[in-house]
Write an enzyme that holds these catalytic residues in place. Structure first.
Site, mmCIF file in Angstrom:
data_model
loop_
_atom_site.group_PDB
_atom_site.id
_atom_site.type_symbol
_atom_site.label_atom_id
_atom_site.label_comp_id
_atom_site.label_asym_id
_atom_site.label_seq_id
_atom_site.Cartn_x
_atom_site.Cartn_y
_atom_site.Cartn_z
ATOM 1 N N GLU A 127 49.136 41.039 -47.668
ATOM 2 C CA GLU A 127 47.923 41.386 -47.601
ATOM 3 C C GLU A 127 48.145 42.074 -49.188
ATOM 4 O OE1 GLU A 127 45.747 39.662 -46.694
ATOM 5 O OE2 GLU A 127 46.775 38.689 -45.959
ATOM 6 N N SER A 213 67.779 38.560 -59.030
ATOM 7 C CA SER A 213 67.108 37.237 -58.948
ATOM 8 C C SER A 213 67.602 35.772 -59.006
ATOM 9 C CB SER A 213 66.366 37.860 -59.522
ATOM 10 O OG SER A 213 64.788 38.929 -59.521
ATOM 11 N N HIS A 342 56.937 29.789 -49.763
ATOM 12 C CA HIS A 342 58.420 30.599 -50.142
ATOM 13 C C HIS A 342 57.887 32.235 -51.011
ATOM 14 C CE1 HIS A 342 61.546 31.304 -53.884
ATOM 15 N NE2 HIS A 342 62.210 30.745 -52.585
ATOM 16 N N SER A 343 57.037 32.031 -51.724
ATOM 17 C CA SER A 343 56.364 33.869 -52.131
ATOM 18 C C SER A 343 55.121 33.357 -52.800
ATOM 19 C CB SER A 343 57.610 34.101 -53.532
ATOM 20 O OG SER A 343 56.983 33.294 -54.893
#
Length: 454
Positions: A127, A213, A342-343
């Site tokens: 959030e 990453s 997923h993200s």
């Protein structure tokens, strides 16, 4: 010269009637020069393997021990697939008492608290990103048991290479909520000094290598670290987490092959949650998942119910034992389901139905399964659940508010931690940066940074 070599070979064979008992290793050729015409074969030579005498395949590239005069191709669909090991059913009942890990009430309760704490943290930070307070986030919804069950079975000194969905492993080892929040906010207390994307955790204290990453880079790194452990004979292993999508990377092949051929004590832990970003498994591979690749690389493999925290614990504990005692890699495939996107850069409703997600959330959630077990044992009840949910949210919000109020790191830290002494070209870049920001101060919120003195 060729004729001379042939004559010499015939001369040697003439004096060694029992040539069929020789070893055909290269050392025998060297030895013949030394033994010359002795009438007794050397004692240290070994008899020829039976397969060399009988008509059996003896190719060095495979382990096949039989011929076939029938033309057949191996087919991928001739068997039902590798079975999935589990301990509990969906109602939290132990199916085979011999597989019950017999964990204490304190241990099981701690597992449950860590799983639900991770879940609460995910909701708050998700959030937070949607409100623009952090730039990026990845939730762990539905995969909590893979983190906690596996982490609980490791030695805390074992080195962990994560991908980007293993925050629970760190929480289990003692990484605080505030540490997580500080990393996601990139504040002054972030160990990476704000130089990493959110959820790219790392901790030298807890033996957790900083997440990277680029997909799959941790796999060959884990093989290398495990080879170092093997040489050191330190009694530890390396745990490497990755998703089934990362298994499609070339780095995965290199890592698995190196680990197998070098006999490295590493656990390759694949979280097969059904989807890479926007890509279901049916579009990723045609074989029987990831565990099926184990035999191809010459390593033991197992498939486990990733929504069963006890199954995860048992598998990881036994796999670690095999890896350390036998100095060998083990491939673990944890079958689970990614409930979240997923993200925050992904919208999973585009490639899967809401009904599918709801099914897994309601029917086979790892937290619900462990709660059923605890209730059945009389270790948990509704009042305890309400009290803990209130307490866990309080802990998360306190850490969240504290981390959000902290200033950002000194921008000069962008140029440190690479070289022991900052080289001249980086010093020049730093001065250029400071000059630019000083000239356009009105465009930069310098009060939000610590010790800014340009």
């Amino acid at each position: 010269m060729i004729m001379a070599s042939i004559c010499r070979a015939l001369h040697i064979l003439k004096h060694y009637r029992c040539a069929e008992t020789w070893s055909f290793r290269s050392t025998s050729v060297i030895a013949t020069k030394r033994w010359k015409t002795s009438s007794v074969p050397p004692k240290h030579t070994a008899p020829i393997k039976q397969s060399y005498i009988e008509d059996r395949p003896q190719f060095p590239g495979s382990k096949t021990r039989s011929w076939s005069e029938k033309l057949e191709f191996t087919q991928p669909d001739i068997y039902d697939g590798i079975p999935v090991y589990r301990v509990m059913n969906r109602e939290g009942k132990i199916l085979d008492q011999s597989q019950d890990p017999q964990l204490s009430q304190e241990m099981v309760t701690n597992m449950y608290r860590k799983m639900t704490l991770l879940n609460t943290m995910d909701r708050v930070l998700y959030e937070s990103q949607r409100q623009g307070r952090i730039s990026f986030y990845m939730t762990n919804f539905g995969e909590e048991a893979t983190h906690i069950g596996s982490a609980a079975a490791l030695n805390d000194k074992d080195l962990v290479f994560g991908q980007y969905r293993e925050a629970g492993v760190l929480l289990w080892r003692g990484f605080s909520l505030y540490n997580c929040m500080s990393q996601c906010y990139g504040n002054v207390d972030d160990a990476a000094h704000g130089r990493q994307m959110p959820v790219h955790y790392g901790s030298r204290e807890f033996n957790f290598v900083t997440i990277s990453s680029p997909l799959g880079t941790q796999l060959p790194q884990a093989s290398g670290a495990a080879y170092s452990f093997k040489r050191a004979q330190n009694g530890l292993c390396v745990m490497c987490y990755f998703g089934e999508g990362a298994a499609s990377e070339g780095d995965a092949h290199a890592a698995l092959n190196f680990a197998a051929t070098l006999d490295c004590p590493v656990l390759f832990f694949c979280r097969n949650n059904g989807y890479a970003i926007s890509t279901p498994t049916k579009d990723q591979y045609r074989g029987d998942g990831i565990a099926a690749r184990g035999p191809g690389y010459g390593m033991a493999a197992v498939r486990v119910d990733g929504n069963d925290v006890f199954a995860m614990y048992n598998v990881t504990k036994e796999a670690r034992k095999l890896a350390v005692e036998g100095s060998r890699p083990i491939l673990i495939e944890a079958m689970t389901y990614r409930l979240g996107h997923h993200s925050t850069s992904d919208d999973s409703t585009v490639y899967r139905s809401v009904d599918e997600v709801n099914y897994w959330d309601k029917q086979d959630h790892p937290i619900s399964r462990l709660r059923y077990y605890m209730v059945n044992k009389g270790w948990w009840n509704d009042d305890m659940e309400k009290e803990w949910m209130k307490e866990s949210r309080k802990q998360v919000m306190e850490a969240f508010q504290k981390a959000e109020k902290k200033k950002k790191p000194n921008p000069e830290l962008m140029f440190s931690d690479v070289y022991d002494e900052v080289p001249l070209h980086l010093k020049r870049q730093m001065e250029e940066m400071k000059g630019h920001v000083s000239k356009y101060r009105e465009y930069y919120p310098l009060d939000n940074f610590e010790k800014w003195d340009s």
